[in-house]
Write a protein that holds these residues in place. Structure first.
Motif, mmCIF file in Angstrom:
data_model
loop_
_atom_site.group_PDB
_atom_site.id
_atom_site.type_symbol
_atom_site.label_atom_id
_atom_site.label_comp_id
_atom_site.label_asym_id
_atom_site.label_seq_id
_atom_site.Cartn_x
_atom_site.Cartn_y
_atom_site.Cartn_z
ATOM 1 N N ALA A 141 -33.761 -58.181 69.391
ATOM 2 C CA ALA A 141 -32.550 -58.228 70.223
ATOM 3 C C ALA A 141 -31.502 -57.208 69.810
ATOM 4 O O ALA A 141 -30.314 -57.414 70.054
ATOM 5 C CB ALA A 141 -31.953 -59.635 70.155
ATOM 6 N N VAL A 142 -31.916 -56.107 69.215
ATOM 7 C CA VAL A 142 -30.940 -55.128 68.733
ATOM 8 C C VAL A 142 -29.988 -54.659 69.833
ATOM 9 O O VAL A 142 -28.761 -54.685 69.656
ATOM 10 C CB VAL A 142 -31.654 -53.935 68.060
ATOM 11 N N PRO A 143 -30.474 -54.243 71.015
ATOM 12 C CA PRO A 143 -29.523 -53.748 72.029
ATOM 13 C C PRO A 143 -28.508 -54.796 72.474
ATOM 14 O O PRO A 143 -27.327 -54.474 72.666
ATOM 15 C CB PRO A 143 -30.435 -53.333 73.194
ATOM 16 N N SER A 144 -28.938 -56.046 72.638
ATOM 17 C CA SER A 144 -28.009 -57.068 73.121
ATOM 18 C C SER A 144 -27.021 -57.486 72.034
ATOM 19 O O SER A 144 -25.855 -57.777 72.338
ATOM 20 C CB SER A 144 -28.768 -58.286 73.647
ATOM 21 N N ILE A 145 -27.455 -57.499 70.780
ATOM 22 C CA ILE A 145 -26.529 -57.821 69.699
ATOM 23 C C ILE A 145 -25.465 -56.727 69.582
ATOM 24 O O ILE A 145 -24.264 -57.009 69.440
ATOM 25 C CB ILE A 145 -27.281 -58.013 68.373
ATOM 26 N N VAL A 146 -25.890 -55.472 69.663
ATOM 27 C CA VAL A 146 -24.924 -54.369 69.625
ATOM 28 C C VAL A 146 -23.969 -54.475 70.817
ATOM 29 O O VAL A 146 -22.752 -54.278 70.671
ATOM 30 C CB VAL A 146 -25.645 -53.014 69.620
ATOM 31 N N ALA A 147 -24.488 -54.814 71.978
ATOM 32 C CA ALA A 147 -23.639 -54.939 73.168
ATOM 33 C C ALA A 147 -22.600 -56.038 73.000
ATOM 34 O O ALA A 147 -21.452 -55.898 73.445
ATOM 35 C CB ALA A 147 -24.504 -55.209 74.399
ATOM 36 N N ASP A 148 -22.983 -57.136 72.362
ATOM 37 C CA ASP A 148 -22.045 -58.226 72.084
ATOM 38 C C ASP A 148 -20.897 -57.721 71.219
ATOM 39 O O ASP A 148 -19.720 -57.970 71.505
ATOM 40 C CB ASP A 148 -22.803 -59.362 71.386
ATOM 41 N N TYR A 149 -21.216 -56.986 70.166
ATOM 42 C CA TYR A 149 -20.170 -56.453 69.286
ATOM 43 C C TYR A 149 -19.369 -55.364 69.981
ATOM 44 O O TYR A 149 -18.143 -55.270 69.797
ATOM 45 C CB TYR A 149 -20.801 -55.907 68.003
ATOM 46 N N ARG A 150 -20.031 -54.536 70.771
ATOM 47 C CA ARG A 150 -19.308 -53.467 71.480
ATOM 48 C C ARG A 150 -18.245 -54.061 72.402
ATOM 49 O O ARG A 150 -17.136 -53.525 72.534
ATOM 50 C CB ARG A 150 -20.304 -52.614 72.269
ATOM 51 N N ALA A 151 -18.575 -55.187 73.015
ATOM 52 C CA ALA A 151 -17.614 -55.838 73.908
ATOM 53 C C ALA A 151 -16.356 -56.247 73.167
ATOM 54 O O ALA A 151 -15.254 -56.226 73.732
ATOM 55 C CB ALA A 151 -18.260 -57.050 74.568
ATOM 56 N N SER A 152 -16.495 -56.616 71.896
ATOM 57 C CA SER A 152 -15.330 -57.071 71.137
ATOM 58 C C SER A 152 -14.370 -55.936 70.796
ATOM 59 O O SER A 152 -13.220 -56.189 70.440
ATOM 60 C CB SER A 152 -15.776 -57.784 69.855
ATOM 61 N N ALA A 153 -14.844 -54.698 70.889
ATOM 62 C CA ALA A 153 -13.961 -53.559 70.666
ATOM 63 C C ALA A 153 -13.372 -53.036 71.968
ATOM 64 O O ALA A 153 -12.611 -52.066 71.947
ATOM 65 C CB ALA A 153 -14.729 -52.435 69.965
ATOM 66 N N GLY A 154 -13.706 -53.695 73.076
ATOM 67 C CA GLY A 154 -13.224 -53.237 74.372
ATOM 68 C C GLY A 154 -12.711 -54.373 75.221
ATOM 69 O O GLY A 154 -11.564 -54.803 75.097
ATOM 70 N N ILE A 155 -13.583 -54.903 76.076
ATOM 71 C CA ILE A 155 -13.150 -55.880 77.066
ATOM 72 C C ILE A 155 -12.639 -57.180 76.442
ATOM 73 O O ILE A 155 -11.682 -57.779 76.929
ATOM 74 C CB ILE A 155 -14.293 -56.161 78.076
ATOM 75 N N ASP A 156 -13.245 -57.619 75.323
ATOM 76 C CA ASP A 156 -12.770 -58.850 74.682
ATOM 77 C C ASP A 156 -11.355 -58.670 74.139
ATOM 78 O O ASP A 156 -10.515 -59.577 74.245
ATOM 79 C CB ASP A 156 -13.693 -59.256 73.531
ATOM 80 N N LEU A 157 -11.106 -57.528 73.558
ATOM 81 C CA LEU A 157 -9.767 -57.227 73.053
ATOM 82 C C LEU A 157 -8.758 -57.217 74.198
ATOM 83 O O LEU A 157 -7.656 -57.770 74.074
ATOM 84 C CB LEU A 157 -9.783 -55.877 72.335
ATOM 85 N N GLU A 158 -9.134 -56.624 75.313
ATOM 86 C CA GLU A 158 -8.241 -56.600 76.474
ATOM 87 C C GLU A 158 -7.907 -58.023 76.939
ATOM 88 O O GLU A 158 -6.744 -58.331 77.246
ATOM 89 C CB GLU A 158 -8.903 -55.825 77.616
ATOM 90 N N HIS A 159 -8.903 -58.888 76.981
ATOM 91 C CA HIS A 159 -8.676 -60.263 77.424
ATOM 92 C C HIS A 159 -7.766 -61.016 76.455
ATOM 93 O O HIS A 159 -6.865 -61.754 76.884
ATOM 94 C CB HIS A 159 -10.015 -60.991 77.564
ATOM 95 N N ASP A 160 -7.999 -60.845 75.150
ATOM 96 C CA ASP A 160 -7.148 -61.515 74.160
ATOM 97 C C ASP A 160 -5.698 -61.047 74.268
ATOM 98 O O ASP A 160 -4.764 -61.850 74.223
ATOM 99 C CB ASP A 160 -7.661 -61.239 72.744
ATOM 100 N N LEU A 161 -5.513 -59.748 74.379
ATOM 101 C CA LEU A 161 -4.153 -59.214 74.451
ATOM 102 C C LEU A 161 -3.454 -59.673 75.725
ATOM 103 O O LEU A 161 -2.251 -59.960 75.707
ATOM 104 C CB LEU A 161 -4.184 -57.689 74.374
ATOM 105 N N ALA A 162 -4.192 -59.776 76.817
ATOM 106 C CA ALA A 162 -3.596 -60.265 78.063
ATOM 107 C C ALA A 162 -3.141 -61.706 77.909
ATOM 108 O O ALA A 162 -2.051 -62.087 78.370
ATOM 109 C CB ALA A 162 -4.598 -60.137 79.205
#
Length: 292
Positions: free
Chosen positions: A204-225
């Motif tokens: 599951a390397v690609p999906s695990i990386v994608a999960d972490y990548r989201a936390s540096a982008g869209i997840d951060l945006e949602h938290d800040l909002a």
């Protein structure tokens, strides 16, 4: 033979278009959903789940992208956004007949649980988060040389391609590193469980990386909002953490209290994998939370 949580039944349930989750379910009574962390699967809850199943319906899924659950391609940032993964959890609970439930998560699972509690407060009655900070706070406190403990956060935040190639070249060494350095009791993760974790991550390397990548982008945006809008966790919240806040120079309890007015914050003396290293303490904390 792949280890299992003794006495639990296993299901595969659709939660979104083209995405089904593998889930272990056991016990009877008020529902509790337990979400695993990295680099693990639902098996990390094996001790806690067996105890809680004496008087609760315990639901332990593999998150999307992990374990035996589906691993959709990262078509865009929303696929592994915690908002999307939280919606999976809500759909899973409903598929099992539960509109309201208590929710606990460790590490990555705690970030999914946090987002589920913010986005679906009517569904989440109680929230427990183990050894993590909300995404916005995490990126703000990681700085200087001490940030080296989170090197994987920065590696997997990079655009698609390089992190997948680097990790995929030696997946057992990469994921095994965290199982080694984040634990204080090597016996807490037996050889057969470690092998199951590594096999799941290797696939599951690609999906695990994608999960972490989201936390540096869209997840951060949602938290800040949510922070800007003043959105807070409305339910009783318990947070268990190692004392790494002192080492990194921040007050973890204060950061969590800004999100959770009804907060119990506890420092535990063990490694990161506390549900496996100190299951009695974790179970006790969850039972105290459920009684609030």
């Amino acid at each position: 033979m792949t280890p299992v949580i003794a006495g639990f039944d296993h299901h595969r349930l659709p939660v979104a278009d083209g995405v089904s989750l593998h889930v272990a379910v056991g016990g009877s009574g008020p529902p509790v959903v337990l979400l695993h962390g990295f680099p693990q699967t639902h098996l990390m809850w094996r001790h806690v789940a067996a105890d809680l199943a004496a008087d609760h319906t315990v639901i332990c899924p593999d998150l999307r992208g992990y374990g035996a659950s589906d691993r959709p391609a990262e078509r865009d940032a929303t696929v592994y956004a915690k908002r999307t993964m939280a919606a999976d959890v809500i759909a899973l609970a409903r598929a099992l007949g539960h509109e309201r439930f208590a929710l606990a998560g460790h590490d990555r699972g705690a970030l999914v649980a946090f987002r589920a509690a913010l986005d679906h407060p009517a569904a989440v009655t109680h929230l427990a988060c183990l050894d993590v900070l909300p995404t916005a706070d995490m990126w703000e406190v990681m700085r200087g040389v001490t940030a080296s403990v989170g090197f994987h956060l920065y590696l997997m935040a990079q655009p698609p391609g390089l992190p997948e190639r680097l990790i995929g070249a030696a997946p057992d060494a990469f994921f095994g590193h965290f199982l080694d350095v984040w634990t204080t009791d090597g016996k807490a993760i037996p050889a057969e469980v470690r092998a199951a974790y590594l096999a799941a991550c290797r696939a599951a390397v690609p999906s695990i990386v994608a999960d972490y990548r989201a936390s540096a982008g869209i997840d951060l945006e949602h938290d800040l909002a949510d922070r800007f809008a003043g959105n807070r966790l409305r339910m009783p919240v318990s947070v268990l953490q190692q004392d790494w806040g002192a080492a990194l120079g921040f007050d973890a309890a204060a950061l969590w209290r800004a999100w959770a007015p009804d907060l119990h914050h506890t420092t535990v003396t063990c490694g990161h994998f506390m549900a496996e290293e100190a299951p009695g303490e974790v179970t006790g904390a969850l039972r105290d939370l459920l009684a609030r």
